[in-house]
Design a protein around this motif. Structure first.
Motif, PDB file in Angstrom:
ATOM      1  N   MET A   1       0.851  -1.168   0.000  1.00 14.26           N
ATOM      2  CA  MET A   1       0.000   0.000   0.000  1.00 14.26           C
ATOM      3  C   MET A   1       0.899   1.234   0.000  1.00 14.26           C
ATOM      4  O   MET A   1       1.853   1.302   0.784  1.00 14.26           O
ATOM      5  CB  MET A   1      -0.904  -0.025   1.229  1.00 14.26           C
ATOM      6  CG  MET A   1      -1.743   1.218   1.367  1.00 14.26           C
ATOM      7  SD  MET A   1      -3.036   1.097   2.593  1.00 14.26           S
ATOM      8  CE  MET A   1      -4.084  -0.132   1.893  1.00 14.26           C
ATOM      9  N   ASN A   2       0.557   2.185  -0.848  1.00 15.46           N
ATOM     10  CA  ASN A   2       1.392   3.378  -0.896  1.00 15.46           C
ATOM     11  C   ASN A   2       1.071   4.324   0.270  1.00 15.46           C
ATOM     12  O   ASN A   2       0.082   4.155   0.985  1.00 15.46           O
ATOM     13  CB  ASN A   2       1.300   4.076  -2.254  1.00 15.46           C
ATOM     14  CG  ASN A   2      -0.046   4.747  -2.500  1.00 15.46           C
ATOM     15  OD1 ASN A   2      -0.776   5.074  -1.583  1.00 15.46           O
ATOM     16  ND2 ASN A   2      -0.350   4.964  -3.769  1.00 15.46           N
ATOM     17  N   ALA A   3       1.917   5.307   0.448  1.00 17.95           N
ATOM     18  CA  ALA A   3       1.811   6.215   1.596  1.00 17.95           C
ATOM     19  C   ALA A   3       0.507   7.010   1.582  1.00 17.95           C
ATOM     20  O   ALA A   3      -0.094   7.242   2.641  1.00 17.95           O
ATOM     21  CB  ALA A   3       3.005   7.156   1.623  1.00 17.95           C
ATOM     22  N   ASN A   4       0.042   7.408   0.402  1.00 23.41           N
ATOM     23  CA  ASN A   4      -1.193   8.191   0.308  1.00 23.41           C
ATOM     24  C   ASN A   4      -2.399   7.392   0.797  1.00 23.41           C
ATOM     25  O   ASN A   4      -3.203   7.878   1.599  1.00 23.41           O
ATOM     26  CB  ASN A   4      -1.404   8.670  -1.134  1.00 23.41           C
ATOM     27  CG  ASN A   4      -2.633   9.536  -1.273  1.00 23.41           C
ATOM     28  OD1 ASN A   4      -2.878  10.416  -0.458  1.00 23.41           O
ATOM     29  ND2 ASN A   4      -3.401   9.289  -2.321  1.00 23.41           N
ATOM     30  N   ARG A   5      -2.530   6.161   0.323  1.00 22.35           N
ATOM     31  CA  ARG A   5      -3.655   5.321   0.755  1.00 22.35           C
ATOM     32  C   ARG A   5      -3.538   4.975   2.229  1.00 22.35           C
ATOM     33  O   ARG A   5      -4.537   4.913   2.949  1.00 22.35           O
ATOM     34  CB  ARG A   5      -3.733   4.072  -0.120  1.00 22.35           C
ATOM     35  CG  ARG A   5      -4.252   4.382  -1.526  1.00 22.35           C
ATOM     36  CD  ARG A   5      -4.530   3.120  -2.318  1.00 22.35           C
ATOM     37  NE  ARG A   5      -3.314   2.407  -2.670  1.00 22.35           N
ATOM     38  CZ  ARG A   5      -2.625   2.596  -3.790  1.00 22.35           C
ATOM     39  NH1 ARG A   5      -3.025   3.492  -4.679  1.00 22.35           N
ATOM     40  NH2 ARG A   5      -1.553   1.879  -4.042  1.00 22.35           N
ATOM     41  N   ARG A   6      -2.321   4.775   2.699  1.00 23.10           N
ATOM     42  CA  ARG A   6      -2.101   4.482   4.115  1.00 23.10           C
ATOM     43  C   ARG A   6      -2.566   5.672   4.979  1.00 23.10           C
ATOM     44  O   ARG A   6      -3.251   5.493   5.981  1.00 23.10           O
ATOM     45  CB  ARG A   6      -0.629   4.169   4.371  1.00 23.10           C
ATOM     46  CG  ARG A   6      -0.322   3.763   5.787  1.00 23.10           C
ATOM     47  CD  ARG A   6       1.106   3.262   5.958  1.00 23.10           C
ATOM     48  NE  ARG A   6       1.178   1.875   5.492  1.00 23.10           N
ATOM     49  CZ  ARG A   6       1.861   1.444   4.437  1.00 23.10           C
ATOM     50  NH1 ARG A   6       2.577   2.283   3.727  1.00 23.10           N
ATOM     51  NH2 ARG A   6       1.869   0.175   4.094  1.00 23.10           N
ATOM     52  N   LYS A   7      -2.239   6.888   4.559  1.00 22.37           N
ATOM     53  CA  LYS A   7      -2.660   8.081   5.295  1.00 22.37           C
ATOM     54  C   LYS A   7      -4.175   8.227   5.277  1.00 22.37           C
ATOM     55  O   LYS A   7      -4.783   8.614   6.279  1.00 22.37           O
ATOM     56  CB  LYS A   7      -2.001   9.329   4.725  1.00 22.37           C
ATOM     57  CG  LYS A   7      -0.550   9.459   5.097  1.00 22.37           C
ATOM     58  CD  LYS A   7       0.064  10.724   4.541  1.00 22.37           C
ATOM     59  CE  LYS A   7       1.543  10.759   4.893  1.00 22.37           C
ATOM     60  NZ  LYS A   7       2.185  11.990   4.414  1.00 22.37           N
TER      61      LYS A   7
END
Length: 77
Positions: A1-7
């Motif tokens: 999962m990329n950082a944007n979706r994680r945030k």
């Protein structure tokens, strides 16, 4: 999962946590109202409905906690 979706998921978890606290506050209010009813009224239709509401709020609280835990596992993976 990329950082944007994680945030994004972390924000969702935060909102769900707030909602979980609100559900708990409503449940506590309903429990207090039920506990303050005369015993005879606790066994009335209204009292039984209040008791059912308390049980449903308890289950909802636990279910939401499980959802939060599952989402947290995704974020931490």
């Amino acid at each position: 999962m990329n950082a944007n979706r994680r945030k994004r998921l972390e924000k969702v978890i935060g909102r769900l946590t707030e909602l979980m606290a609100e559900i708990d506050a409503v449940r506590e209010d309903e429990q207090e109202a039920y506990d303050n009813m005369p015993e005879g009224l606790q066994y009335s239709e209204r009292g039984e409905q209040m008791s059912d509401n308390i049980d449903t709020l308890d289950m909802s609280y636990l279910d939401l906690g499980n959802v939060i835990n599952q989402l947290q596992e995704i974020v931490e993976a």
